[in-house]
Design an enzyme around this catalytic site. Structure first.
Site, PDB file in Angstrom:
ATOM      1  N   CYS A   1      -6.593  25.776   5.922  1.00  0.00           N
ATOM      2  CA  CYS A   1      -7.090  26.934   5.169  1.00  0.00           C
ATOM      3  C   CYS A   1      -7.873  26.437   3.956  1.00  0.00           C
ATOM      4  O   CYS A   1      -7.413  25.545   3.257  1.00  0.00           O
ATOM      5  CB  CYS A   1      -5.896  27.781   4.720  1.00  0.00           C
ATOM      6  SG  CYS A   1      -6.372  29.209   3.736  1.00  0.00           S
ATOM      7  N   LEU A   2      -9.032  27.029   3.712  1.00  0.00           N
ATOM      8  CA  LEU A   2      -9.854  26.615   2.571  1.00  0.00           C
ATOM      9  C   LEU A   2      -9.154  26.889   1.235  1.00  0.00           C
ATOM     10  O   LEU A   2      -9.491  26.288   0.228  1.00  0.00           O
ATOM     11  CB  LEU A   2     -11.205  27.341   2.589  1.00  0.00           C
ATOM     12  CG  LEU A   2     -12.148  26.978   3.745  1.00  0.00           C
ATOM     13  CD1 LEU A   2     -13.409  27.835   3.683  1.00  0.00           C
ATOM     14  CD2 LEU A   2     -12.507  25.499   3.716  1.00  0.00           C
TER      15      LEU A   2
ATOM     16  N   GLY B   1     -14.453  29.890   8.731  1.00  0.00           N
ATOM     17  CA  GLY B   1     -14.293  31.301   8.426  1.00  0.00           C
ATOM     18  C   GLY B   1     -13.910  31.465   6.965  1.00  0.00           C
ATOM     19  O   GLY B   1     -13.376  30.537   6.346  1.00  0.00           O
TER      20      GLY B   1
ATOM     21  N   HIS C   1      -6.434  34.153  11.694  1.00  0.00           N
ATOM     22  CA  HIS C   1      -6.267  33.545  10.370  1.00  0.00           C
ATOM     23  C   HIS C   1      -6.929  34.424   9.290  1.00  0.00           C
ATOM     24  O   HIS C   1      -6.335  34.701   8.246  1.00  0.00           O
ATOM     25  CB  HIS C   1      -6.888  32.138  10.378  1.00  0.00           C
ATOM     26  CG  HIS C   1      -6.738  31.411   9.089  1.00  0.00           C
ATOM     27  ND1 HIS C   1      -5.802  30.426   8.894  1.00  0.00           N
ATOM     28  CD2 HIS C   1      -7.419  31.529   7.927  1.00  0.00           C
ATOM     29  CE1 HIS C   1      -5.912  29.979   7.643  1.00  0.00           C
ATOM     30  NE2 HIS C   1      -6.890  30.624   7.038  1.00  0.00           N
ATOM     31  N   GLU C   2      -8.145  34.868   9.567  1.00  0.00           N
ATOM     32  CA  GLU C   2      -8.869  35.680   8.571  1.00  0.00           C
ATOM     33  C   GLU C   2      -8.205  37.056   8.411  1.00  0.00           C
ATOM     34  O   GLU C   2      -8.126  37.579   7.301  1.00  0.00           O
ATOM     35  CB  GLU C   2     -10.345  35.839   8.964  1.00  0.00           C
ATOM     36  CG  GLU C   2     -11.122  34.524   9.132  1.00  0.00           C
ATOM     37  CD  GLU C   2     -10.927  33.536   7.999  1.00  0.00           C
ATOM     38  OE1 GLU C   2     -10.684  33.960   6.853  1.00  0.00           O
ATOM     39  OE2 GLU C   2     -10.996  32.319   8.247  1.00  0.00           O
TER      40      GLU C   2
ATOM     41  N   HIS D   1      -5.445  36.839   6.020  1.00  0.00           N
ATOM     42  CA  HIS D   1      -5.905  36.882   4.624  1.00  0.00           C
ATOM     43  C   HIS D   1      -6.067  38.321   4.151  1.00  0.00           C
ATOM     44  O   HIS D   1      -5.757  38.638   3.005  1.00  0.00           O
ATOM     45  CB  HIS D   1      -7.250  36.154   4.468  1.00  0.00           C
ATOM     46  CG  HIS D   1      -7.113  34.669   4.292  1.00  0.00           C
ATOM     47  ND1 HIS D   1      -6.417  34.109   3.238  1.00  0.00           N
ATOM     48  CD2 HIS D   1      -7.595  33.635   5.011  1.00  0.00           C
ATOM     49  CE1 HIS D   1      -6.476  32.783   3.335  1.00  0.00           C
ATOM     50  NE2 HIS D   1      -7.177  32.472   4.407  1.00  0.00           N
TER      51      HIS D   1
ATOM     52  N   GLN E   1     -10.551  35.540  -0.412  1.00  0.00           N
ATOM     53  CA  GLN E   1     -10.653  34.129  -0.810  1.00  0.00           C
ATOM     54  C   GLN E   1     -11.738  33.910  -1.870  1.00  0.00           C
ATOM     55  O   GLN E   1     -11.790  32.856  -2.488  1.00  0.00           O
ATOM     56  CB  GLN E   1     -10.942  33.245   0.405  1.00  0.00           C
ATOM     57  CG  GLN E   1      -9.766  33.165   1.360  1.00  0.00           C
ATOM     58  CD  GLN E   1     -10.082  32.232   2.517  1.00  0.00           C
ATOM     59  OE1 GLN E   1     -10.769  32.619   3.448  1.00  0.00           O
ATOM     60  NE2 GLN E   1      -9.607  31.005   2.432  1.00  0.00           N
TER      61      GLN E   1
END
Ligand code: ZN
Length: 166
Positions: free
Chosen positions: A89-90, A46, A131-132, A135, A51
């Site tokens: 997390c990216l 995702g 999670h998204e 963000h 991000q």
């Protein structure tokens, strides 16, 4: 499709609340294409717009063996249960922590054609959505860590920034 540079921990864009999307138009579709390319390049499941430095309430995700999906102005309508999962997390690459979150959620939002979406998700998919959404609120998963986990994470992040500085 062009891939973005993913914003990393320490970038102020990651700690700001993203704004509602007001127009679902062609520029949003191009943004989504580029976000999907970026997610694929990073081998992520995702990716939220902040991000890639875009302060809009929008994320893309892709479950194994399925097409990528974009969700605009998402909301969690309901959540149930508890589930622990090693979450990463990216924007904080390489760090994973066991985090407890609701196991099932009901997500609503809009697709790129302006149609309302309603998804009942559990486990990995529900985790990804939560999670998204964090963000979009400017919340990184470090906020969800307990004291010891946070110490460990900060130590590792400090070590990395020193390595870059030297
Ligand atoms: Zn993330």
């Amino acid at each position: 499709m062009a891939a973005y540079q993913i914003r990393l921990f320490g970038d102020p864009v990651l700690t700001q609340r993203a704004a509602e999307v007001t127009d679902i138009d062609g520029s949003l579709a191009r943004l989504v294409d580029d976000m999907v390319a970026t997610m694929h390049e990073a081998r992520g499941m995702g990716l939220a717009a902040p991000q890639v430095g875009v302060q809009k309430r929008l994320f893309v995700y892709q479950l194994e063996d399925r097409e990528p999906v974009a969700i605009v102005n998402p909301t969690i309508a309901e959540s149930r249960g508890e589930w622990e999962y090693d979450e990463g997390c990216l924007s904080i690459p390489g760090l994973y922590f066991p985090i407890v979150r609701p196991k099932e959620i009901h997500l609503t939002g809009w697709d790129l054609d302006g149609n309302e979406i309603s998804i009942e998700a559990d486990e990995i998919e529900a985790r990804c959505f939560q999670h998204e959404l964090d963000h979009l609120e400017g919340r990184l998963l470090l906020k969800l860590l307990d004291k010891d986990q946070r110490k460990e994470a900060m130590r590792e992040l400090r070590r990395r920034s020193e390595a870059v500085g030297s």
